[in-house]
Design an enzyme around this catalytic site. Structure first.
Site, PDB file in Angstrom:
ATOM      1  N   ASP A  39     -47.224 -10.688   0.335  1.00  0.00           N
ATOM      2  CA  ASP A  39     -48.759 -10.871  -0.569  1.00  0.00           C
ATOM      3  C   ASP A  39     -49.104  -9.779  -1.583  1.00  0.00           C
ATOM      4  O   ASP A  39     -47.923  -8.870  -1.666  1.00  0.00           O
ATOM      5  CB  ASP A  39     -49.717 -10.799   0.620  1.00  0.00           C
ATOM      6  CG  ASP A  39     -49.258  -9.499   1.672  1.00  0.00           C
ATOM      7  OD1 ASP A  39     -48.613  -8.682   1.405  1.00  0.00           O
ATOM      8  OD2 ASP A  39     -50.141  -9.318   2.662  1.00  0.00           O
ATOM      9  N   ASP A  46     -57.156  -7.513  12.773  1.00  0.00           N
ATOM     10  CA  ASP A  46     -57.880  -8.694  13.303  1.00  0.00           C
ATOM     11  C   ASP A  46     -56.745  -9.726  13.411  1.00  0.00           C
ATOM     12  O   ASP A  46     -57.275 -11.053  13.432  1.00  0.00           O
ATOM     13  CB  ASP A  46     -58.801  -9.211  12.149  1.00  0.00           C
ATOM     14  CG  ASP A  46     -58.049  -9.345  10.812  1.00  0.00           C
ATOM     15  OD1 ASP A  46     -57.117  -9.325  10.544  1.00  0.00           O
ATOM     16  OD2 ASP A  46     -58.800  -9.724   9.739  1.00  0.00           O
ATOM     17  N   HIS A  91     -54.422 -10.508  11.310  1.00  0.00           N
ATOM     18  CA  HIS A  91     -53.818 -11.454  10.214  1.00  0.00           C
ATOM     19  C   HIS A  91     -52.088 -10.724   9.945  1.00  0.00           C
ATOM     20  O   HIS A  91     -51.730  -9.724  10.135  1.00  0.00           O
ATOM     21  CB  HIS A  91     -54.476 -10.973   8.906  1.00  0.00           C
ATOM     22  CG  HIS A  91     -54.478  -9.724   8.285  1.00  0.00           C
ATOM     23  ND1 HIS A  91     -55.472  -8.768   8.290  1.00  0.00           N
ATOM     24  CD2 HIS A  91     -53.325  -8.855   7.837  1.00  0.00           C
ATOM     25  CE1 HIS A  91     -55.227  -7.720   7.964  1.00  0.00           C
ATOM     26  NE2 HIS A  91     -53.850  -7.568   7.511  1.00  0.00           N
ATOM     27  N   GLU A 117     -55.851 -14.347   7.049  1.00  0.00           N
ATOM     28  CA  GLU A 117     -56.902 -13.918   7.556  1.00  0.00           C
ATOM     29  C   GLU A 117     -57.251 -14.948   9.006  1.00  0.00           C
ATOM     30  O   GLU A 117     -57.096 -16.230   8.738  1.00  0.00           O
ATOM     31  CB  GLU A 117     -58.230 -13.552   6.813  1.00  0.00           C
ATOM     32  CG  GLU A 117     -57.976 -12.504   5.720  1.00  0.00           C
ATOM     33  CD  GLU A 117     -58.271 -11.009   6.552  1.00  0.00           C
ATOM     34  OE1 GLU A 117     -57.842 -10.883   7.802  1.00  0.00           O
ATOM     35  OE2 GLU A 117     -58.672 -10.111   5.837  1.00  0.00           O
TER      36      GLU A 117
HETATM   37  C1  GLP Z   1     -52.063  -5.336   5.286  1.00  0.00           C
HETATM   38  C2  GLP Z   1     -50.962  -6.071   4.898  1.00  0.00           C
HETATM   39  C3  GLP Z   1     -50.342  -6.880   6.006  1.00  0.00           C
HETATM   40  C4  GLP Z   1     -50.023  -5.658   7.125  1.00  0.00           C
HETATM   41  C5  GLP Z   1     -51.108  -5.133   7.536  1.00  0.00           C
HETATM   42  C6  GLP Z   1     -51.289  -3.949   8.449  1.00  0.00           C
HETATM   43  O1  GLP Z   1     -53.143  -5.899   5.354  1.00  0.00           O
HETATM   44  N1  GLP Z   1     -51.237  -7.247   4.166  1.00  0.00           N
HETATM   45  O2  GLP Z   1     -49.010  -7.349   5.588  1.00  0.00           O
HETATM   46  O3  GLP Z   1     -49.322  -6.205   8.215  1.00  0.00           O
HETATM   47  O4  GLP Z   1     -51.847  -4.566   6.151  1.00  0.00           O
HETATM   48  O5  GLP Z   1     -51.139  -2.761   7.790  1.00  0.00           O
HETATM   49  P1  GLP Z   1     -50.439  -1.413   8.695  1.00  0.00           P
HETATM   50  O6  GLP Z   1     -49.054  -1.592   8.989  1.00  0.00           O
HETATM   51  O7  GLP Z   1     -51.020  -0.388   7.652  1.00  0.00           O
HETATM   52  O8  GLP Z   1     -51.379  -1.274  10.079  1.00  0.00           O
END
Ligand code: GLP
Length: 237
Positions: free
Chosen positions: A67, A136, A138, A143
């Site tokens: 992404d 959440d 995702h 989402e």
């Molecule tokens: C972002 C990314 C996700 C990732 C998520 C969790 O939103 N788009 O791919 O899994 O963050 O992030 P973290 O690893 O910092 O908790």
């Protein structure tokens, strides 16, 4: 599904890196699906160390990232392209021409999404997809929704995601409100999926995603239907 619980983030990062290394060693010309967020940073550090010690060669690896924020180009240090260059690509011998991140600054995001899916298809799909998980549920930036979306698509970020990701920005007002994300199609067609989640704050969502009902309201729950998923959860941060 293989669900592996470990004590520490260091252990999670080593195990995840070992699984990715095993993929590269068994198929040097593999396609890796890569993720951003704070969780994979330790994994990328371990992969870099293996490369520096001469144990891993990225020269024939291709990567596709999940992404990108809409509105940020690769020179912006909050962009996911910048993140990947900084945490992995600039530290190992991957050919940058063989790395892809969806374009967040293109004028036609729908066309970008279709081209991204066509590129993944032309590569023969993803051999190993690395994923984190949002609070959440995702994955990528898919989402919670009323349906699972298969294609790479533009998405409106949920307020809770904007809030969670504000820690990387100077101010919450700077967090982009939209993103472009690989959809569930390419993720579910990956031959292997490796999801990493770290610390007490992720405990509840990990339980919901892997031991609760399969629903687009918890996007990661779709992975219960994937034939080869490994989850590594570390109890402590
Ligand atoms: C972002 C990314 C996700 C990732 C998520 C969790 O939103 N788009 O791919 O899994 O963050 O992030 P973290 O690893 O910092 O908790």
């Amino acid at each position: 599904m293989k669900f592996i619980t470990v004590d520490t983030y260091a252990e999670l990062s080593r195990k995840a890196a070992n699984l990715i290394a095993a993929q590269i060693l068994s198929k040097p010309e593999c396609v890796l699906g890569l993720a951003t967020g704070s969780t994979p940073i330790g994994t990328y550090d371990n992969l870099t160390k293996m490369y520096e010690e001469g144990d891993l060669d990225f020269s024939t690896v291709t990567s596709v990232n999940l992404d990108e924020y809409v509105g940020l180009d690769g020179s912006n240090d909050q962009s996911y392209r910048w993140f990947m260059n900084h945490h992995l690509f600039d530290r190992v011998n991957i050919d940058k021409a063989n790395t892809s991140v969806p374009g967040g600054t293109v004028s036609d995001l729908a066309a970008e999404g279709a081209a991204y899916d066509a590129k993944i298809k032309a590569l023969g799909g993803i051999d190993l997809q690395l994923l984190g998980i949002g609070l959440d549920g995702h994955i990528g930036f898919n989402e919670p929704d009323t349906r699972f979306i298969a294609e790479t698509h533009e998405v409106e970020l949920h307020p809770s995601t904007i809030e969670a990701n504000a820690r990387f920005f100077n101010d919450i007002s700077e967090v982009p409100t939209k993103a472009i994300t690989m959809g569930m199609g390419a993720i579910m067609q990956a031959k292997k999926v490796l999801l990493i989640a770290n610390g007490p704050k992720k405990k509840e969502i990990v339980e919901k995603a892997f031991f609760g009902p399969i629903t687009p309201e918890v996007p990661a729950s779709i992975l219960q239907l994937h034939p080869d998923v490994t989850v590594i959860y570390s109890i402590n941060d």
